[in-house]
Design an enzyme around this catalytic site. Structure first.
Site, PDB file in Angstrom:
ATOM      1  N   LYS A   1       2.451   4.486   1.491  1.00 20.33           N
ATOM      2  CA  LYS A   1       2.600   5.002   2.848  1.00 20.33           C
ATOM      3  C   LYS A   1       2.103   6.435   2.852  1.00 20.33           C
ATOM      4  O   LYS A   1       2.647   7.300   2.178  1.00 20.33           O
ATOM      5  CB  LYS A   1       4.056   4.942   3.290  1.00 20.33           C
ATOM      6  CG  LYS A   1       4.295   5.563   4.646  1.00 20.33           C
ATOM      7  CD  LYS A   1       5.205   4.712   5.476  1.00 20.33           C
ATOM      8  CE  LYS A   1       5.690   5.365   6.760  1.00 20.33           C
ATOM      9  NZ  LYS A   1       4.757   6.125   7.532  1.00 20.33           N
TER      10      LYS A   1
ATOM     11  N   LYS B   1      10.894   3.138   2.542  1.00 20.23           N
ATOM     12  CA  LYS B   1      10.932   4.594   2.334  1.00 20.23           C
ATOM     13  C   LYS B   1      11.937   5.002   1.277  1.00 20.23           C
ATOM     14  O   LYS B   1      13.077   4.565   1.306  1.00 20.23           O
ATOM     15  CB  LYS B   1      11.308   5.279   3.647  1.00 20.23           C
ATOM     16  CG  LYS B   1      10.168   5.317   4.619  1.00 20.23           C
ATOM     17  CD  LYS B   1      10.240   6.620   5.387  1.00 20.23           C
ATOM     18  CE  LYS B   1       9.173   6.671   6.456  1.00 20.23           C
ATOM     19  NZ  LYS B   1       9.582   7.483   7.577  1.00 20.23           N
TER      20      LYS B   1
ATOM     21  N   CYS C   1      10.575  49.494   3.536  1.00 16.99           N
ATOM     22  CA  CYS C   1      10.250  48.754   2.321  1.00 16.99           C
ATOM     23  C   CYS C   1      11.211  49.158   1.208  1.00 16.99           C
ATOM     24  O   CYS C   1      11.388  50.344   0.924  1.00 16.99           O
ATOM     25  CB  CYS C   1       8.813  49.033   1.900  1.00 16.99           C
ATOM     26  SG  CYS C   1       8.373  48.256   0.330  1.00 16.99           S
TER      27      CYS C   1
ATOM     28  N   ASP D   1       1.229  10.119   4.249  1.00 14.23           N
ATOM     29  CA  ASP D   1       1.987  11.013   5.099  1.00 14.23           C
ATOM     30  C   ASP D   1       1.039  12.014   5.746  1.00 14.23           C
ATOM     31  O   ASP D   1       0.834  13.107   5.254  1.00 14.23           O
ATOM     32  CB  ASP D   1       3.038  11.720   4.238  1.00 14.23           C
ATOM     33  CG  ASP D   1       4.063  12.409   5.112  1.00 14.23           C
ATOM     34  OD1 ASP D   1       4.096  12.127   6.321  1.00 14.23           O
ATOM     35  OD2 ASP D   1       4.810  13.230   4.577  1.00 14.23           O
TER      36      ASP D   1
ATOM     37  N   CYS E   1       1.902  50.466  -2.383  1.00 12.95           N
ATOM     38  CA  CYS E   1       3.302  50.097  -2.618  1.00 12.95           C
ATOM     39  C   CYS E   1       3.437  49.500  -4.014  1.00 12.95           C
ATOM     40  O   CYS E   1       2.733  48.547  -4.358  1.00 12.95           O
ATOM     41  CB  CYS E   1       3.765  49.097  -1.561  1.00 12.95           C
ATOM     42  SG  CYS E   1       5.394  48.408  -1.929  1.00 12.95           S
TER      43      CYS E   1
ATOM     44  N   CYS F   1       4.756  45.418   4.517  1.00 15.07           N
ATOM     45  CA  CYS F   1       4.702  46.797   4.053  1.00 15.07           C
ATOM     46  C   CYS F   1       3.249  47.257   4.166  1.00 15.07           C
ATOM     47  O   CYS F   1       2.368  46.695   3.527  1.00 15.07           O
ATOM     48  CB  CYS F   1       5.168  46.906   2.607  1.00 15.07           C
ATOM     49  SG  CYS F   1       4.965  48.586   1.977  1.00 15.07           S
TER      50      CYS F   1
ATOM     51  N   CYS G   1       9.007  50.984  -1.692  1.00 13.59           N
ATOM     52  CA  CYS G   1       8.376  52.304  -1.560  1.00 13.59           C
ATOM     53  C   CYS G   1       8.948  53.126  -0.419  1.00 13.59           C
ATOM     54  O   CYS G   1       8.549  54.276  -0.217  1.00 13.59           O
ATOM     55  CB  CYS G   1       6.864  52.148  -1.402  1.00 13.59           C
ATOM     56  SG  CYS G   1       6.382  51.363   0.139  1.00 13.59           S
TER      57      CYS G   1
ATOM     58  N   TYR H   1      -6.619   2.044   6.571  1.00 13.15           N
ATOM     59  CA  TYR H   1      -5.778   0.924   6.152  1.00 13.15           C
ATOM     60  C   TYR H   1      -5.749  -0.243   7.134  1.00 13.15           C
ATOM     61  O   TYR H   1      -5.080  -1.219   6.893  1.00 13.15           O
ATOM     62  CB  TYR H   1      -4.351   1.385   5.826  1.00 13.15           C
ATOM     63  CG  TYR H   1      -3.734   2.337   6.847  1.00 13.15           C
ATOM     64  CD1 TYR H   1      -3.463   1.926   8.152  1.00 13.15           C
ATOM     65  CD2 TYR H   1      -3.419   3.648   6.487  1.00 13.15           C
ATOM     66  CE1 TYR H   1      -2.907   2.799   9.066  1.00 13.15           C
ATOM     67  CE2 TYR H   1      -2.851   4.529   7.406  1.00 13.15           C
ATOM     68  CZ  TYR H   1      -2.605   4.100   8.692  1.00 13.15           C
ATOM     69  OH  TYR H   1      -2.058   4.963   9.595  1.00 13.15           O
TER      70      TYR H   1
ATOM     71  N   GLU I   1       0.852  -1.198   0.000  1.00 16.88           N
ATOM     72  CA  GLU I   1       0.000   0.000   0.000  1.00 16.88           C
ATOM     73  C   GLU I   1       0.884   1.243   0.000  1.00 16.88           C
ATOM     74  O   GLU I   1       2.004   1.185   0.467  1.00 16.88           O
ATOM     75  CB  GLU I   1      -0.851   0.039   1.287  1.00 16.88           C
ATOM     76  CG  GLU I   1      -1.620  -1.223   1.527  1.00 16.88           C
ATOM     77  CD  GLU I   1      -2.062  -1.373   2.980  1.00 16.88           C
ATOM     78  OE1 GLU I   1      -1.920  -0.418   3.774  1.00 16.88           O
ATOM     79  OE2 GLU I   1      -2.545  -2.467   3.305  1.00 16.88           O
TER      80      GLU I   1
HETATM   81  S1  IVH Z   1      -0.310   0.210   9.075  1.00 17.65           S
HETATM   82  C1  IVH Z   1       0.457  -1.745  13.061  1.00 17.65           C
HETATM   83  N1  IVH Z   1      -0.491   1.246   6.713  1.00 17.65           N
HETATM   84  O1  IVH Z   1       2.844   5.139   9.207  1.00 17.65           O
HETATM   85  C2  IVH Z   1       0.973  -0.583  12.347  1.00 17.65           C
HETATM   86  N2  IVH Z   1       0.397   2.597   8.454  1.00 17.65           N
HETATM   87  O2  IVH Z   1       5.396   4.830  10.476  1.00 17.65           O
HETATM   88  C3  IVH Z   1      -0.105   0.078  11.642  1.00 17.65           C
HETATM   89  N3  IVH Z   1       0.994   4.862   7.761  1.00 17.65           N
HETATM   90  O3  IVH Z   1       1.609   5.140  12.468  1.00 17.65           O
HETATM   91  C4  IVH Z   1       0.257   0.902  10.546  1.00 17.65           C
HETATM   92  N4  IVH Z   1       0.396   4.637   5.670  1.00 17.65           N
HETATM   93  O4  IVH Z   1       0.417   6.550  10.700  1.00 17.65           O
HETATM   94  C5  IVH Z   1      -0.112   1.446   7.983  1.00 17.65           C
HETATM   95  N5  IVH Z   1      -0.739   2.030   4.555  1.00 17.65           N
HETATM   96  C6  IVH Z   1      -0.370   2.234   5.831  1.00 17.65           C
HETATM   97  C7  IVH Z   1       0.159   3.467   6.277  1.00 17.65           C
HETATM   98  C8  IVH Z   1       0.533   3.597   7.606  1.00 17.65           C
HETATM   99  C9  IVH Z   1       0.894   5.450   6.580  1.00 17.65           C
HETATM  100  C10 IVH Z   1       1.530   5.529   8.959  1.00 17.65           C
HETATM  101  C11 IVH Z   1       0.780   5.275  10.238  1.00 17.65           C
HETATM  102  C12 IVH Z   1       1.791   4.693  11.179  1.00 17.65           C
HETATM  103  C13 IVH Z   1       3.062   5.188  10.582  1.00 17.65           C
HETATM  104  C14 IVH Z   1       4.206   4.320  10.974  1.00 17.65           C
END
Ligand code: IVH
Length: 689
Positions: free
Chosen positions: A119, A315, A409, A121, A432, A427, A412, A226, A117
């Site tokens: 990740k 990552k 400024c 952010d 200006c 400013c 001006c 997720y 999946e």
């Molecule tokens: S599963 C049991 N799936 O990454 C652990 N986490 O670095 C459950 N995160 O705290 C996490 N995408 O906030 C999972 N597809 C994904 C995710 C994900 C982002 C985050 C989540 C977690 C952090 C860990």
């Protein structure tokens, strides 16, 4: 309509709206236009006003928020919320797979099934539904105890307040901003003179943990789930099935997941499909999460103190470099705020030479503890503006930035003022020249009125030459033709071109005009919502803040900003002049001319059946795009058909976006192109092929 009829209609409308939410946010395949959606929403809101006792907390209209508490209450998690271990290379992923095999006492050659999946952010949250109704939402906190953000989460548009079935469950996921929405939120904050969020994650956290949930409601937060807790209670045995189950319940899940057999397949997927698709995602990911698919194996593997043994985050390395901070300049914005900009010794980050990076505001300078002469760490993520991340090494001779702030400024000469929140210089002179030049350049920019040839530099010259004192003066430039031609470097021909562009801009639809005005908090999308709701500017000028807030997606705070802007004397005078000049201040047929290619410079190469090159030109221009005959750095898109030639190679070299017929078809599914007659017929065939 009697009460009984209303009750029925309300239930039907809610189901409809919930379904469209799911289509829009999760499947990314809306079936109706924003305007149609708005109509459903308004009808529901109206019925609920007529029959207030029929309002229930799970109604989609209940996503507007309001003040909730003095502080967020603590919530103890029923199941701890773990974090994930990281792998930074394919070797580390292979090690992870080997570790799992050892732990399970499996033959190393036995391939395990992994679910991959993106990740996400953002900010991790845990949600509880009881009998299908959203009951509780909490942040991760320290993993054991988080904060109660139930009321905030209620306002998050993609999150259903009611599931398709009356089940009770706990799910986990991430609240985040798409890249575009994050940029918009920060743009709005610049407008409003509010502190910028350092990154999308901070923005998500800041937006969710609000004590007034109408603020949360005003932010376009997204959520993807997720994790389904206690999957065995729901008869689910694998992660892939769990995700399906969530979607069945209309809970949003991330696109781009895959099931791979064996670690070799995982690596191949990450290297090719995932890496390529990742670029296309609307949200930013810094990697992928690799999870064993079988829950039975999760049980066996369990957790270390901090993280599960059955999953790992892969990552991508952040793009970072160290360079010297040579100085700080201050960039004046169209609201008068001065943003500190780090001037760096040129350094290459991810294939691009970086010479400048944002320092956001004066607080950020203090927080980072940077001084001129230091070696600083600079990061650049994708298309995001590079930023200074911290001090790598203190310089020998250090010059304190905050002790040497400018006092007047540069443009001006007016004495600079301070704006709080965030602490920044500003400013205060509304006339200006640099502020006006910035406003003009914004007004004329591609996404706004698109007046080619009126960029920042030219705008500045015209303002300095006394030809522009206000945006509205653009439309009386013709009266100063002699003065213009006399300006150094302004050839007769470029003056005539500029006039033609200015004339052409009068055809831009109302939504663009509204956006170009630079109303605080009003981006292109909000402007479009406004013009779909109000027939013309007169209706808007007469509207109360409450009437603006009635529009789905516009919160009370934004509503108030719009109202105040429209009631400012200067804005009124400006609107009056622009209107007199002939700009569009009513939603007309033109409104629909905003198509897929809107504002883009598009080049075509090779054959893309069933259209000829000339027809492509017509299509592109009809949807407000620019047809260009060769590829350059400023080209936004290359449509590449069969037998594409050197243009394709050039586009790839310059990093210009390329679409073939397939990608185009996919991207266009949600767009109507405003071509007429036979061309329209063939166009429809083309996209549904
Ligand atoms: S599963 C049991 N799936 O990454 C652990 N986490 O670095 C459950 N995160 O705290 C996490 N995408 O906030 C999972 N597809 C994904 C995710 C994900 C982002 C985050 C989540 C977690 C952090 C860990």
């Amino acid at each position: 309509m009697n009460r009984e009829q209303a009750q029925k209609r309300i239930a039907g409308l809610r189901r409809e709206i919930e379904r469209h939410n799911f289509l829009y946010y999760t499947l990314d395949a809306p079936e109706i236009s924003d305007a149609e959606y708005d109509r459903l929403y308004r009808e529901l809101a109206k019925l609920e006003r007529q029959f207030p006792d029929l309002v229930t907390p799970d109604s989609p209209t209940q996503k507007v928020g309001g003040p909730i508490a003095r502080e967020l209450a603590a919530v103890r998690h029923e199941f701890p919320m773990y974090s994930l271990d990281n792998a930074f290379s394919f070797d580390e992923l292979r090690e992870f797979d080997a570790r799992v095999h050892r732990f399970l006492k499996l033959d190393a050659a036995e391939p395990l099934a992994y679910h991959i999946e993106p990740k996400l952010d953002g900010l991790a949250v845990s949600l509880k539904y009881e009998d299908g109704l959203f009951a509780l939402g909490a942040t991760r906190g320290d993993g054991l105890e988080g904060e109660d953000v139930t009321e905030n989460l209620r306002t998050v548009k993609p999150l259903p307040l009611r599931l398709t079935r009356a089940v009770s469950l706990t799910v986990r996921g991430e609240v985040f901003f798409t890249e575009q929405d994050f940029a918009r939120v920060n743009d709005q904050r610049t407008e409003a003179g509010e502190p910028l969020f350092a990154n999308a994650r901070n923005a998500a956290a800041g937006s969710l943990r609000q004590l007034d949930t109408s603020v949360t409601a005003s932010r376009p937060l997204r959520v993807y789930l997720y994790t389904l807790e206690e999957p065995e209670r729901h008869g689910v045995e694998t992660q892939a099935r769990a995700m399906e189950k969530l979607r069945e319940l209309h809970l949003p899940t991330a696109p781009l997941s895959a099931l791979c057999r064996g670690i070799a397949e995982v690596l191949a997927y990450l290297e090719s499909d995932f890496a390529a698709a990742r670029e296309e995602l609307a949200f930013s990911t810094d990697g992928a999460v690799v999870k064993l698919n079988e829950f039975a194996l999760w049980e066996k593997l369990g957790f270390t103190a901090k993280s599960p043994r059955f999953a790992i985050a892969y990552k991508y390395a952040a793009e970072e470099a160290v360079t010297t901070l040579n100085g700080v300049t201050f960039q004046l914005s169209r609201t008068g705020t001065l943003t500190p900009v780090a001037q760096l010794a040129p350094v290459e980050i991810g294939g691009v030479t970086v010479k400048r990076a944002t320092l956001h505001n004066l607080d950020e300078i203090e927080r980072l503890g940077v001084a001129i002469g230091d070696k600083v760490r600079v990061i650049r993520a994708g298309e995001v503006i590079p930023k200074v991340e911290g001090v790598a090494e203190r310089g020998e001779k250090r010059r304190d930035i905050l002790a040497e702030l400018p006092t007047h400024c540069e443009s001006c000469g007016t004495e600079l003022a301070r704006r709080d929140d965030p602490p920044n210089l500003a400013c205060p002179n509304r006339e200006c020249p640099e502020v006006v030049a910035q406003q003009v350049a914004f007004f004329a920019a591609r996404g706004a009125m698109r007046i080619e040839g009126l960029g920042e530099k030219i705008a500045r010259r015209l303002v300095q030459g006394g030809l522009l004192k206000d945006i509205a003066d653009i439309y009386s430039l013709r009266e100063h033709e002699q003065q213009l031609v006399a300006l150094e470097g302004f050839a007769e021909i470029s003056v005539q071109n500029l006039f033609a562009e200015i004339e052409g801009s009068k055809r831009r639809p109302f939504a663009r005009v509204l956006f170009a005005l630079g109303i605080p908090q009003v981006g292109a999308q909000t402007a479009r919502m406004l013009t779909e709701h109000f027939a013309d500017i007169d209706e808007m000028l007469a509207a109360t803040p409450e009437q603006f807030a009635e529009i789905y997606g516009i919160g009370e705070i934004v509503a108030r900003e719009i109202h105040d802007f429209l009631h400012d004397e200067r804005s009124r005078a400006r609107i009056k002049r622009l209107r007199k000049a002939g700009l569009q201040f009513a939603s007309g047929a033109e409104e629909h001319a905003q198509g897929f290619f809107s504002g883009m410079k598009v080049c075509v190469t090779g054959r893309i059946e069933p259209f000829t090159r000339d027809e492509w030109k017509e299509i592109i221009e009809a949807s407000d795009g620019f047809f260009v005959s060769s590829v350059s750095k400023s080209t936004d898109l290359l449509l590449a058909g069969e037998e594409a030639g050197s243009k394709l190679a050039k586009a790839q070299k310059l990093g210009v976006d390329v679409m073939d017929a397939d990608r185009l078809r996919k991207a266009l599914q949600v767009e109507e192109l405003p071509v007429a007659g036979e061309l329209a017929e063939r166009w429809r065939e083309f996209i549904t092929e």
